[in-house]
Design an enzyme around this catalytic site. Structure first.
Site, short mmCIF file in Angstrom:
data_model
loop_
_atom_site.label_atom_id
_atom_site.label_comp_id
_atom_site.label_asym_id
_atom_site.label_seq_id
_atom_site.Cartn_x
_atom_site.Cartn_y
_atom_site.Cartn_z
N ASP B 157 0.83 -1.20 0.00
CA ASP B 157 0.00 0.00 0.00
C ASP B 157 0.88 1.26 0.00
O ASP B 157 2.11 1.16 0.01
CB ASP B 157 -0.92 -0.05 1.23
CG ASP B 157 -2.24 0.67 1.00
OD1 ASP B 157 -2.32 1.53 0.11
OD2 ASP B 157 -3.20 0.37 1.74
N ASP B 218 -10.60 2.49 -2.69
CA ASP B 218 -11.07 1.22 -2.10
C ASP B 218 -12.54 0.98 -2.42
O ASP B 218 -13.37 1.88 -2.31
CB ASP B 218 -10.94 1.27 -0.57
CG ASP B 218 -9.50 1.19 -0.11
OD1 ASP B 218 -8.60 1.05 -0.95
OD2 ASP B 218 -9.29 1.27 1.12
#
Lengths: 405, 405
Positions: B157, B218
Site C-alpha cells: 500500500d 477502495d
C-alpha cells in the site's frame, strides 16, 4: 337570515368539511404498478408486463392466492398510462380500449370477485404526467365516473398544474369524492409538489382532505432512493410526522422489495422503516416471479402488525450519530414501542449499536419484553436503565419491539 | 571498461530489469479480508471476525472444502492490521502475537497444507494505513522476511509516503522481491495514489514492476462504489486497459459478492464486469455464512473461464448511450469475444438493448455462436449483420459470449 345561512351550510356539503370516508384507519396496504412496470403501453411485444388489464388481473390472482390479501394487502392499484388518449364524446374518461378491453368497471368487478379493492390514478392538472387527459376541468364528472366504475382508491397526481392551486384544488376533489357517497380512499400528491417547489406544506390542512399524501419524489429502484426518503422522514421538516393519525398518513411511496436494486439487507431496511414510519405498504413488484425471501419479508406478520398498529402513530428518528440512527414508534399496548437501529454506512462490517432504554423513551419501571421483529421470539427483559445492544449490518437495520410489562 | 560494465549489469540484478516471477499469467484469484472484515482487532469480543489467524484458517478451510480452490481461487490474503505495533529487536516485522499465535510462518504452513497460497499486506511508507510499522526503510529485510515465512503474494500500500517517491520505491521492492529468489506475486497500490493526487499514472512502467496494481479508491459495500469503479474503467483514462497482459493486470479491487450492499442483480453485474475487465477475482466475504446464490455466482465456471482466458486481454467499453453501455473482451479461440450489455439505470423495469454484431467488432463472415454466460446453453447463431438483442434489468447486465464459428 342567520338561520337560513346556517341551514345552507349544514345541508350543502362544502369542501370546508374535509374528507369523510371512514377509510385508512391504519395505513393502506396493496400493490401499485408504477415503480416496477412504469408506462410500457406496448402490449403486442410485452403482453405480460404492459399497462393493461392482464397485469392487474394477474396481480389480483397472486394477491388472493399467494397470501397477500390474508396478510392485509387489499388494494390493486393502477398508476398512470391506463387512459385512452382522449375523453369520450360524453366527456367521460375512458380506459385505453385495446389494453383494457373489459374497461375499468370490468376490471373492478374482477378484482372485487377476489375480495380485493381497485385503485386508480388521475392527475389534478390538464394532463397526467405521461400526457393522458387530466381532471382539472372535470373533477365532478371524474369523481362520479370512478364511483360508477367501483373504484376504491384514487391517487391524484399534480403534473401540468400550479402548486399554488392546490389549497383549493385538492379539497375540491375531496368534496366531489364525498359527494359520490362512495367511500374512495384519497391519495394526494399535493405536498410532494409543494416540497418540490421549495416550500413547506401545510400538513394539517392536507390531512383534513386526504387519506394519504406523497411528500417526496418518486421512489426509484435503488438504495440511494430508499435512504434519501428515510433521511427526509427523519429530518421531518414541518413536523409532518405529527399529522399522521388514523384516517391520514404520510406516504413515502411504494415498497420496492422484490425488485432489482436492493440487497436482502436493504430490503429489510425498507420494510422495517416503512413499518416504523406508519407508511402505506404499497408493493410494486412482479408477484408472479418474486423470490421466496422477498415474499416472506412482505408477508412478515410481526412487521405488518407494527405498521398496522391501531394507534396510527408515525415513528420518529430520535437520534442520529454519524451513520447510525435510532427510531421509535409508540404502539399498543400503551407505553410500548417499536424501534429501529439503522446503519446507513457501507463500510463492510457490522457495527455494535447501543442505547439505554430510558434514552429511547422507555421509562416504565416494570420494564419491557424486547424481541427482534423479523425473526420473532422473545429476546430479553430490559429495564429503563438497561442498555439495548445489537449488531447492525452495513446498510442494515435491527428492528425491535419493546412491549411494556 | 565497457565489457566490465556490461558484465556488472548482467550479474547484479537491478530494478531496471523489472519483476521476474512468472506469476499472474491470468488474473489472480483468491480472498482478502479487508472489505468485509476491516481492522477489527478485538479478538476477545469478536473471536470469529477479528483480524487473527482463526479468520484466515477458517477461510482456508472453506476455500479448500467449498469448491473455491477447485474453481481457481487459490490465494488467502491478509490485509492491514496483522502486525504487532513495533518491529522486533532484530528489526524484523512480527505478527501480533495474541492474534496470530502461530506466526505468519505457521499460518502459511497451514494454508499451504490445504493446497492454497498465502498473501500478506504491507505499506511502502513509514506506517501502514492503520498505523502499523511500514516498510520504507526496511524493504530488503521485509522482502526476505516474507520469503522466509512462505508468503506467496504481497500487497504493498502507499499510506504515509509521497506518490512522487513511487517511481523509485515500487521498483525497489520489486527488485528485493526478485532478490529473494522466491516467486511472490506483487500487488502495487502505486497508481491508485497517483490518480488520487490528480495525475495520470505511467502504466507501462507500473506493469513492468508489478503483477497487479490498484488504480482507484477502495471498494465499499455499495452499488455506488461498484458502478463508480466500472465508470472509471470504462473511461479508461491513460488507456490503462492496453497495459493488461499475462503477468500484469489492472486491479479494480475486491469482489463484494455475498455481502450486504448489492442486490442479486447487482452482484451479477460485478461478477460479469470483473470477468470482462480481466480483473483479479479476490473475494471479500464471509465464506462460512455466504448464501447459496452468491456462492454459485462466485463459482460460476463459465464466467471464471472468461476472466481466466489465456489471452489476458482487458475488455473495453465500446459504447455508452445514456445509462446503457456495451463492453467487449477478446477471448480464445481467436476472433471470439465476451461481451456485456450493462444497464446502470434504476428506473424499475428492464430495457431492451440491441447492437449489430459488426458494431461490436464481430465481423467474421462465418458468424458466431452466442450464449448467455451465467446460465449457459447455446442461444443462437448470429452473423455480422445480425443484431444481438437482450432484456437487461435495472442495475443489471446481460453477459454474453460469442464464439467464432
Amino acid at each position: 337570515m342567520m338561520l337560513r345561512l346556517l341551514l345552507f351550510v349544514l345541508l350543502v356539503p362544502s369542501p370546508a368539511l374535509g374528507l369523510d370516508n371512514g377509510l385508512a384507519r391504519t395505513p393502506p396496504m396493496g400493490w401499485l404498478d408504477w415503480e416496477r412496470f412504469r408506462c410500457n403501453t406496448d402490449c403486442v411485444n410485452y403482453p405480460d408486463t404492459c399497462i393493461g388489464e392482464k397485469l392487474f388481473k394477474d396481480m389480483a390472482d397472486e394477491m388472493s392466492s399467494g397470501g397477500y390479501l390474508e396478510a392485509g394487502y387489499e388494494y390493486v392499484n393502477i398508476d398512470d398510462c391506463w387512459l385512452a388518449k382522449e375523453r369520450g364524446p360524453d366527456g367521460r374518461l375512458r380506459a385505453d380500449p385495446d389494453r383494457f378491453p373489459s374497461g375499468i368497471k370490468g376490471l373492478a368487478d374482477y378484482v372485487h370477485s377476489k375480495g380485493l379493492k381497485l385503485g386508480i390514478y388521475e392527475d389534478f392538472g390538464t394532463k397526467t404526467c405521461a400526457g393522458y387527459p387530466g381532471s382539472e376541468y372535470y373533477l365532478q364528472m371524474d369523481a362520479q365516473t370512478f364511483a360508477d366504475w367501483g373504484v376504491d382508491y384514487l391517487k391524484l397526481d399534480g403534473c401540468y398544474s400550479d402548486p399554488h392551486q392546490y389549497k383549493d384544488a385538492y379539497p375540491a376533489m375531496s368534496f366531489w369524492l364525498n359527494q359520490t357517497g362512495v367511500p374512495i380512499l384519497y391519495s394526494c400528491s399535493w405536498p410532494a409538489y409543494v416540497v418540490g417547489a421549495g416550500d413547506t406544506p401545510e400538513y394539517p390542512l392536507i390531512a383534513k382532505y386526504c387519506n394519504v399524501w406523497r411528500n417526496y419524489g418518486d421512489i426509484q429502484d435503488s438504495w440511494d432512493s430508499v435512504s434519501s426518503i428515510i433521511t427526509f422522514y427523519g429530518d421531518d421538516k414541518g413536523n409532518f410526522s405529527d399529522v399522521a393519525a388514523p384516517g391520514s398518513f404520510n406516504d413515502p411511496d411504494m415498497l420496492i422489495v422484490g425488485n432489482f436494486g436492493l440487497s436482502r439487507t436493504q430490503e429489510r431496511v425498507q420494510m422495517a422503516m416503512w413499518c416504523i414510519m406508519a407508511s402505506p405498504l404499497i408493493m410494486s413488484t412482479d408477484l408472479r416471479t418474486i423470490n421466496d425471501e422477498s415474499k416472506a419479508l412482505l408477508l412478515n406478520k410481526r412487521a405488518i402488525a407494527i405498521n398496522q398498529d391501531a394507534l396510527g402513530v408515525q415513528g420518529k428518528r430520535i437520534s442520529k450519530n454519524g451513520q447510525v440512527e435510532v427510531w421509535t414508534k409508540p404502539i399498543l399496548p400503551k407505553g410500548s414501542f417499536a424501534f429501529a437501529f439503522l446503519n446507513t454506512a457501507s463500510d463492510g462490517t457490522p457495527r455494535t449499536v447501543s442505547m439505554k432504554m430510558a434514552d429511547m423513551g422507555m421509562t416504565s419501571a416494570n420494564g419491557y419484553s424486547v424481541e427482534e421483529v423479523f425473526e420473532g421470539g422473545r429476546m430479553m427483559k430490559l429495564l429503563p436503565n438497561d442498555t439495548m445492544t445489537a449488531q447492525v449490518n452495513p446498510t442494515g437495520v435491527f428492528f425491535g419491539k419493546a412491549t411494556v410489562m
